[in-house]
Enzyme design. Structure first.
Site, PDB file in Angstrom:
ATOM      1  N   ASP A  85       0.884  -1.190   0.010  1.00 30.53           N
ATOM      2  CA  ASP A  85      -0.246   0.029   0.089  1.00 30.53           C
ATOM      3  C   ASP A  85       0.926   1.389   0.019  1.00 30.53           C
ATOM      4  O   ASP A  85       2.222   1.038   0.199  1.00 30.53           O
ATOM      5  CB  ASP A  85      -0.896  -0.111   1.320  1.00 30.53           C
ATOM      6  CG  ASP A  85      -2.157   0.689   0.921  1.00 30.53           C
ATOM      7  OD1 ASP A  85      -2.236   1.599  -0.124  1.00 30.53           O
ATOM      8  OD2 ASP A  85      -3.371   0.367   1.520  1.00 30.53           O
ATOM      9  N   ALA A  86       0.291   2.529  -0.130  1.00 24.54           N
ATOM     10  CA  ALA A  86       0.803   3.611  -0.565  1.00 24.54           C
ATOM     11  C   ALA A  86       2.104   4.044   0.764  1.00 24.54           C
ATOM     12  O   ALA A  86       1.379   4.361   1.836  1.00 24.54           O
ATOM     13  CB  ALA A  86       0.208   4.892  -0.546  1.00 24.54           C
TER      14      ALA A  86
END
Length: 740
Positions: free
Chosen positions: A263-264
């Protein structure tokens, strides 16, 4: 050559291509494939691609997309095409209902159509990977991302999540209308403490196996292209550094052969978690644990160098990660055709896509209350007031919609005027989402004075749901509750329309509202869908995919809870006489000493699966065959067949959602009081009947045993209750026996 021989030959050719690439790539070139990054400057983006980066976020238009793919193919050492990722959650141009709303349809076709239309629009622009569907089982509506998932139930989430994967990926990932799905967030992200985004999770293997892992196991079995690791920790271990789950369960036990995406900047978050000293340590830890694509672009710098030294990651782990990335690119057909035709891009909704979005929105609306058949609006109600902050609002798309998503250009007020030309329809604001303005309520009272009917349109704006939008108080924001009371005080018949991205607490006003329609955030065609239901052109049949609590302090509250040793039969009370009773001898065995809140009635305000209709249905006697099965026969695939005849005894067409729940009466571990194991949405004309049949087998009656990772799935002998009906509070029960 037969079809099977052709497929085998193609697979062998793909394998050879991947292995040849691996043997020709340097260690730095391999590591460059293991990251995805976005840069808003087109020239810097080109530099990243020339540097060998394997994946990028969609740059926003076809010419830039094709240019980046051209550079990757023609100006890099090995000509490896790019994964082009984007969060295509519930539409990219044509916006469908938020996933929580689509779950309310209890119709897998709604989720699949949403994903199919989204994939066609996205791939036409050069996107080939979406970070969806979110299949986190979500039991805390304080968490804003419940809007992005399918609700509190494992089975419903599994069915709709699998349908959405089918929609995104189509029959072939290489098709020009397909994109690779990325199931997220692995795992238990929806269980964050306090309903706070990114927060810690502490859960047992028993619950992981039986609740949170099951949707992911199902989509892996269905061929999902990729899986995203979640931002939370599980029992102290951040998921981006969790080899037991990322590698042990997902890859080794389930055989998942696609890439695991971060994820980011979640790899860098390992420093904040306190399990990594710095960026370098975090990168090595995450990749060693089973992550294959780091989202952020920190693995290899723009100049092609990396901080990861030889020996810090094994060659086998690096090759495994790169092989997974390359294999997805092969499956997408990118080596043969990385480009898209700019002239064929679907950069705006079509009539067909809007019709699909309208149908999805109509099927997602839930009728919560309808005292005296107040809805739909009657022809005699000629003077209608539409009041509330959603009366003239175009904010219906909900969370996770990009700037190029097509916003609705209509409003509920305008849509009703189009649909009811013989009525005199007026509107006023009445309240705001933020703050308080009593003058608006006074204006609403005055406007209501001479009206035949009032539609109160309230809810939460899109910005209050989705990621980073946890709420501690789930009541209507602003002064909207004051508006409902002001309208109730007028004595004019009224209905409330809720437009929101999560279950709300309605206890302050629900008793005063004779009719309530849960409309959610429905996307591009929201106003038309809501007007169609209010007017009666469409008969609502949605069911709640999440329970609506009576108070925020009651959360989490979900229907398939395990029973306590002291279940309550009546709700709590703050009656002075009861409060003064002390614990004397056996008094602590009466109902006062059961599991409940002293200041609340039992159960949620509206429970999972609840929903009404404008017509009436009748369910005949429930039947099941056989009444008993041996455990070995059940394991070998024999089934119980459950049937019920459903009749529309009303005067108009409608859909009935027949739901099947099971309960293991006595088991070696505490089991849920009921579990959804089947549902069927049946369309019936007035006076028509249909027989609805469910099959109940090993998967439905079994569960994961054990409190460690190496538990086993099995059914146990004994009595099982089967409950069938339109809602949890309106089911018929039969029992079956599983014998030794």
């Amino acid at each position: 050559m037969t079809d099977s021989q052709a497929l085998a030959s193609a697979a062998e050719g793909h394998h050879d291509r991947i292995e040849q690439l691996l043997s020709a790539m340097s260690r730095e070139e391999k590591l460059a494939q293991l990251q995805i990054r976005y840069h808003p400057d087109p020239e810097r983006a080109k530099e990243l691609v020339r540097g060998g980066i394997g994946s990028v976020f969609w740059p926003g238009n076809v010419p830039q997309t094709n240019e980046l793919q051209r550079i990757a193919r023609e100006e890099t050492a090995h000509g490896i095409p790019l994964l082009m990722g984007l969060d295509v959650i519930h539409g990219i141009r044509t916006i469908f209902p938020i996933p929580l709303a689509s779950a309310a349809s209890f119709d897998p076709a709604v989720a699949e159509t949403d994903a199919r239309v989204s994939a066609e629009e996205a791939r036409s622009g050069g996107i080939n990977l979406t970070f969806a569907p979110m299949i986190d089982v979500s039991r805390d509506p304080r968490w804003g991302r419940v809007a992005e998932g399918f609700g509190e139930d494992t089975y419903l989430t599994t069915v709709l999540g699998t349908a959405k994967v089918r929609g995104y990926q189509g029959e072939s990932l290489a098709a020009p209308t397909s994109i690779a799905a990325c199931a997220k967030h692995f795992v238990a992200y929806g269980q964050g403490e306090g309903g706070r985004d990114y927060n810690a999770v502490d859960t047992s293997w028993y619950r992981l196996r039986n609740v949170y892992l099951e949707p992911f196991r199902a989509v892996v079995e269905a061929g999902v292209g990729s899986v995203m690791a979640s931002l939370n920790s599980v029992s102290g271990r951040p998921m981006h550094a969790n080899p037991e789950l990322l590698t042990g369960v997902l890859k080794e036990e389930w055989g998942f052969d696609g890439p695991v995406v971060g994820d980011a900047d979640a790899v860098l978050n390992l420093v904040n978690h306190g399990v990594a000293e710095d960026e370098h340590d975090a990168l090595v830890l995450s990749l060693a644990s089973g992550l294959d694509i780091e989202m952020g672009g920190h693995v290899v710098a723009a100049d092609g160098t990396t901080s990861i030294l030889p020996g810090e990651l094994t060659d086998e782990r690096i090759d495994d990660a790169v092989r997974r990335v390359l294999q997805l690119k092969v499956r997408l057909g990118l080596f043969e055709n990385p480009y898209v035709d700019a002239a064929a891009e679907l950069d705006a909704p079509t009539q067909q896509s809007r019709s699909a979005a309208l149908r999805a929105a109509e099927r997602s609306i839930v009728l919560l209350k309808n005292e005296g058949g107040l809805l739909p609006v009657k022809p005699a109600q000629r003077k209608v007031l539409v009041v509330g902050p959603y009366a003239d609002s175009t904010d219906h798309n909900g969370a996770w919609v990009m700037s190029f998503g097509f916003e609705t250009t209509s409003t509920i007020n305008a849509a009703l005027r189009d649909l009811l030309p013989d009525s005199e329809i007026t509107s006023c604001e009445g309240a705001t989402f933020f703050g308080s303005n009593p003058a608006l309520q006074e204006e609403a009272r005055a406007a209501a004075a001479d009206k035949d009917f009032i539609i109160v349109t309230v809810g939460e704006p899109s910005a209050l749901s989705g990621e980073a939008s946890s709420r501690s108080d789930l009541r209507l924001p602003g002064d909207q509750e004051a508006l409902i009371h002001a309208i109730a005080d007028t004595g004019v018949p009224f209905a409330v329309v809720l437009a929101n991205g999560r279950p709300l607490v309605t206890s302050d006003w629900i008793a005063r509202a004779p009719a309530v329609l849960e409309a959610w955030h429905l996307g591009t065609e929201a106003p038309a869908a809501i007007a169609n239901v209010l007017s009666g052109a469409v008969n609502p049949a949605g069911r709640l995919p999440m329970s609506f609590p009576r108070a925020s302090g009651q959360i989490p509250i979900y229907y398939d809870h395990e029973n306590t040793g002291r279940p309550a039969s009546v709700g709590g009370t703050l009656d002075q006489e009861e409060i003064d009773i002390g614990v004397v001898g056996p008094n602590n065995l009466d109902d006062r000493f059961t599991s409940k809140y002293r200041d609340l009635e039992l159960g949620p305000e509206f429970e999972f699966g609840h929903g009404l209709s404008y017509t009436d249905f009748q369910h005949a006697e429930l039947t099941v065959e056989p009444r008993s099965l041996a455990l070995d026969a059940l394991r070998d695939g024999e089934l119980f067949t459950v049937s019920v005849a459903v009749s529309n005894i009303g005067d108009r067409q409608g859909d009935e959602v027949v739901q099947l729940y099971v309960r293991d009466a006595v088991a070696t571990l505490a089991r849920p009081v009921r579990q959804l194991r089947g549902f069927s949405r049946v369309a019936l004309e007035a006076g028509a009947s249909e027989n609805v049949t469910f099959s109940v087998g090993w998967e439905d009656l079994g569960f994961w045993h054990g409190t460690e990772r190496d538990g086993d799935f099995a059914a146990e002998p004994g009595t099982f209750e089967l409950h069938v009906g339109p809602r949890l509070d309106a089911t018929t029960e039969l029992t079956v026996e599983v014998t030794r």
